[in-house]
Design an enzyme around this catalytic site. Sequence first.
Site, PDB file in Angstrom:
ATOM      1  N   HIS A  54       0.874  -1.175   0.000  1.00  0.00           N
ATOM      2  CA  HIS A  54       0.000   0.000   0.000  1.00  0.00           C
ATOM      3  C   HIS A  54       0.909   1.222   0.000  1.00  0.00           C
ATOM      4  O   HIS A  54       2.022   1.169   0.551  1.00  0.00           O
ATOM      5  CB  HIS A  54      -0.841   0.076   1.274  1.00  0.00           C
ATOM      6  CG  HIS A  54      -1.775  -1.068   1.489  1.00  0.00           C
ATOM      7  ND1 HIS A  54      -1.406  -2.213   2.124  1.00  0.00           N
ATOM      8  CD2 HIS A  54      -3.079  -1.215   1.173  1.00  0.00           C
ATOM      9  CE1 HIS A  54      -2.435  -3.040   2.192  1.00  0.00           C
ATOM     10  NE2 HIS A  54      -3.471  -2.463   1.618  1.00  0.00           N
ATOM     11  N   MET A  88       2.656  -5.782  -7.645  1.00  0.00           N
ATOM     12  CA  MET A  88       1.327  -5.221  -7.361  1.00  0.00           C
ATOM     13  C   MET A  88       1.435  -4.099  -6.339  1.00  0.00           C
ATOM     14  O   MET A  88       2.280  -4.155  -5.449  1.00  0.00           O
ATOM     15  CB  MET A  88       0.424  -6.344  -6.828  1.00  0.00           C
ATOM     16  CG  MET A  88      -0.960  -5.936  -6.395  1.00  0.00           C
ATOM     17  SD  MET A  88      -1.082  -5.400  -4.665  1.00  0.00           S
ATOM     18  CE  MET A  88      -1.678  -6.893  -3.878  1.00  0.00           C
ATOM     19  N   GLU A 181     -10.957  -6.596  -5.104  1.00  0.00           N
ATOM     20  CA  GLU A 181     -10.909  -7.660  -4.091  1.00  0.00           C
ATOM     21  C   GLU A 181     -12.148  -7.615  -3.210  1.00  0.00           C
ATOM     22  O   GLU A 181     -12.297  -6.730  -2.377  1.00  0.00           O
ATOM     23  CB  GLU A 181      -9.656  -7.487  -3.230  1.00  0.00           C
ATOM     24  CG  GLU A 181      -9.553  -8.526  -2.137  1.00  0.00           C
ATOM     25  CD  GLU A 181      -8.274  -8.390  -1.324  1.00  0.00           C
ATOM     26  OE1 GLU A 181      -7.343  -7.701  -1.759  1.00  0.00           O
ATOM     27  OE2 GLU A 181      -8.226  -8.981  -0.235  1.00  0.00           O
ATOM     28  N   HIS A 220     -11.671 -14.510   2.335  1.00  0.00           N
ATOM     29  CA  HIS A 220     -12.865 -13.680   2.193  1.00  0.00           C
ATOM     30  C   HIS A 220     -14.056 -14.484   1.687  1.00  0.00           C
ATOM     31  O   HIS A 220     -15.185 -14.270   2.128  1.00  0.00           O
ATOM     32  CB  HIS A 220     -12.587 -12.495   1.275  1.00  0.00           C
ATOM     33  CG  HIS A 220     -11.541 -11.569   1.833  1.00  0.00           C
ATOM     34  ND1 HIS A 220     -11.090 -10.468   1.151  1.00  0.00           N
ATOM     35  CD2 HIS A 220     -10.882 -11.582   3.015  1.00  0.00           C
ATOM     36  CE1 HIS A 220     -10.177  -9.843   1.892  1.00  0.00           C
ATOM     37  NE2 HIS A 220     -10.038 -10.498   3.023  1.00  0.00           N
ATOM     38  N   ASP A 245      -5.121 -13.666  -3.736  1.00  0.00           N
ATOM     39  CA  ASP A 245      -4.641 -13.578  -2.355  1.00  0.00           C
ATOM     40  C   ASP A 245      -4.822 -14.934  -1.688  1.00  0.00           C
ATOM     41  O   ASP A 245      -5.946 -15.369  -1.422  1.00  0.00           O
ATOM     42  CB  ASP A 245      -5.413 -12.500  -1.577  1.00  0.00           C
ATOM     43  CG  ASP A 245      -4.863 -11.115  -1.827  1.00  0.00           C
ATOM     44  OD1 ASP A 245      -3.909 -10.977  -2.624  1.00  0.00           O
ATOM     45  OD2 ASP A 245      -5.374 -10.154  -1.215  1.00  0.00           O
ATOM     46  N   ASP A 257      -6.861 -14.565   8.192  1.00  0.00           N
ATOM     47  CA  ASP A 257      -5.615 -14.385   7.420  1.00  0.00           C
ATOM     48  C   ASP A 257      -4.498 -15.332   7.868  1.00  0.00           C
ATOM     49  O   ASP A 257      -3.345 -14.909   8.065  1.00  0.00           O
ATOM     50  CB  ASP A 257      -5.122 -12.927   7.508  1.00  0.00           C
ATOM     51  CG  ASP A 257      -5.983 -11.975   6.689  1.00  0.00           C
ATOM     52  OD1 ASP A 257      -6.640 -12.427   5.741  1.00  0.00           O
ATOM     53  OD2 ASP A 257      -5.992 -10.770   7.004  1.00  0.00           O
ATOM     54  N   ASP A 287      -1.508 -13.276   1.182  1.00  0.00           N
ATOM     55  CA  ASP A 287      -2.037 -12.164   1.982  1.00  0.00           C
ATOM     56  C   ASP A 287      -2.456 -12.736   3.333  1.00  0.00           C
ATOM     57  O   ASP A 287      -3.629 -13.015   3.570  1.00  0.00           O
ATOM     58  CB  ASP A 287      -3.214 -11.506   1.272  1.00  0.00           C
ATOM     59  CG  ASP A 287      -3.665 -10.268   2.030  1.00  0.00           C
ATOM     60  OD1 ASP A 287      -2.928  -9.841   2.939  1.00  0.00           O
ATOM     61  OD2 ASP A 287      -4.752  -9.746   1.721  1.00  0.00           O
TER      62      ASP A 287
HETATM   63  C1  GLT Z   1      -5.893  -5.751   4.247  1.00  0.00           C
HETATM   64  C2  GLT Z   1      -6.944  -6.744   3.794  1.00  0.00           C
HETATM   65  C3  GLT Z   1      -6.512  -7.521   2.641  1.00  0.00           C
HETATM   66  C4  GLT Z   1      -6.293  -6.692   1.393  1.00  0.00           C
HETATM   67  C5  GLT Z   1      -5.192  -5.752   1.507  1.00  0.00           C
HETATM   68  C6  GLT Z   1      -5.181  -4.835   0.306  1.00  0.00           C
HETATM   69  S1  GLT Z   1      -5.018  -4.967   2.997  1.00  0.00           S
HETATM   70  O1  GLT Z   1      -4.949  -6.401   5.039  1.00  0.00           O
HETATM   71  O2  GLT Z   1      -7.275  -7.600   4.872  1.00  0.00           O
HETATM   72  O3  GLT Z   1      -7.363  -8.573   2.336  1.00  0.00           O
HETATM   73  O4  GLT Z   1      -5.913  -7.567   0.358  1.00  0.00           O
HETATM   74  O5  GLT Z   1      -5.654  -3.573   0.560  1.00  0.00           O
HETATM   75 MN    MN Z   2      -6.422  -9.616   0.611  1.00  0.00          MN
HETATM   76 MN    MN Z   3      -8.181 -11.194   4.581  1.00  0.00          MN
END
Ligand code: GLT
Ligand code: MN
Ligand code: MN
Length: 387
Positions: A54, A88, A181, A220, A245, A257, A287
């Site tokens: 970022h 990216m 995303e 997600h 991701d 995450d 990610d």
């Molecule tokens: C943030 C989020 C991620 C996104 C990122 C991109 S930042 O940590 O949880 O899933 O991919 O802005």
């Molecule tokens: Mn992400």
């Molecule tokens: Mn996430």
Amino acid sequence: MDYTPKPEDNFTFGLWTVGNIGRDPFGEPVRSPLSPVELVHLLGEAGAYGVNLHDNDLVPIDATPSDHERIVQDFKRALQETGLCVPMATTNLFTDPAFRDGAFTANDARVRAYALQKTMRAIDLGVELGAEVYVFWGGREGVETDAAKDPVESLKRFREALNFLCSYVKDQGYNLKFALEPKPNEPRGDIYLATVGAMLGFIATLDHPEMVGLNPEAAHEHMSGLNFVHAVAQAWEAGKLFHIDLNDQAFGRYDQDFRFGSVNLKSAFFLVKFLEEVAYAGSRHFDAHAYRTEDYNGVREFARGCMRTYLILKEKARRWREDPEIQALVQEIAADDGSAPVWNGGYTATKATTLKDHAFDRKALGARGMPYERLDQLTVELLLGAR
Ligand code: GLT
Ligand code: MN
Ligand code: MN
């Protein structure tokens, strides 16, 4: 087998992933922050190919122009020293209090304008560093109460912003694609365009849909209880898998995450198998972040673990394709004895008539069992190392 990551594996990490200091809603940070230069070296040692960022992971939001210059130069030197690239980049449109009500969908027109300004500047930075994919994660683009915003108006605002930014990129002559995303919730109570499917529908309504694709994230889709492999497959089939991701998490939980493959191994296997079989050429971006229990040794283990698990699953996918018993079942499942009337390959009136007149043995169709128990068990045994 050698599971050492190589540049051609396209493994990348965000600065914010290995740089995560373990703050959560209930606890203070547990790791002291590393500088972007230190993080690039950590990733280089772990064997990553690239680093994503970022704008404010690199340059603090209140940096002076001379700070900005110095920070970017130091970062470029670290990239040269380690051989890492920046495939990216993205904009932080969620941390600063200015974005408490969103960025492109905020009710305050000044916030929407500021979000566009910040994004154009962040795009310039990303392109300067070599990025060819630009991610939009609208973490604050949502509501806690639908009394606050008209959802149709929000879509219009989001569309207008993306159209503006696509034109900006074209005008600058940048070689840059956008990857949207989706996420269902967190940090907002509900986030607009919550799933891969919703984003795909939205992209088709943009002025330059060819410039815009998806950055699906495993966690997600799993938050919504959805099948990530199916979401990725749909994005791929639509020509929209611009980035991905990779991480993991238990279904229905908050955004955990976790390290790739740490929760749903089978789903991770079918995902890797899919990406490798279709020869997806983009970044494999992890990610995710290390458990809050870890120090930086644990962070290194986390980063290596993500890549190693991917490579092990890639090897398992190869064995799956070469396993005679598994392949015999795969053949059997889709075997065609040629007795069905030809209807595919496009409509003709003759095909329709032939099909309508055909006498099917419905009872026989319903009596046929499928060997999926055996096939799945063989898959599980292969994953467990028992074959
Ligand atoms: C943030 C989020 C991620 C996104 C990122 C991109 S930042 O940590 O949880 O899933 O991919 O802005
Ligand atoms: Mn992400
Ligand atoms: Mn996430």
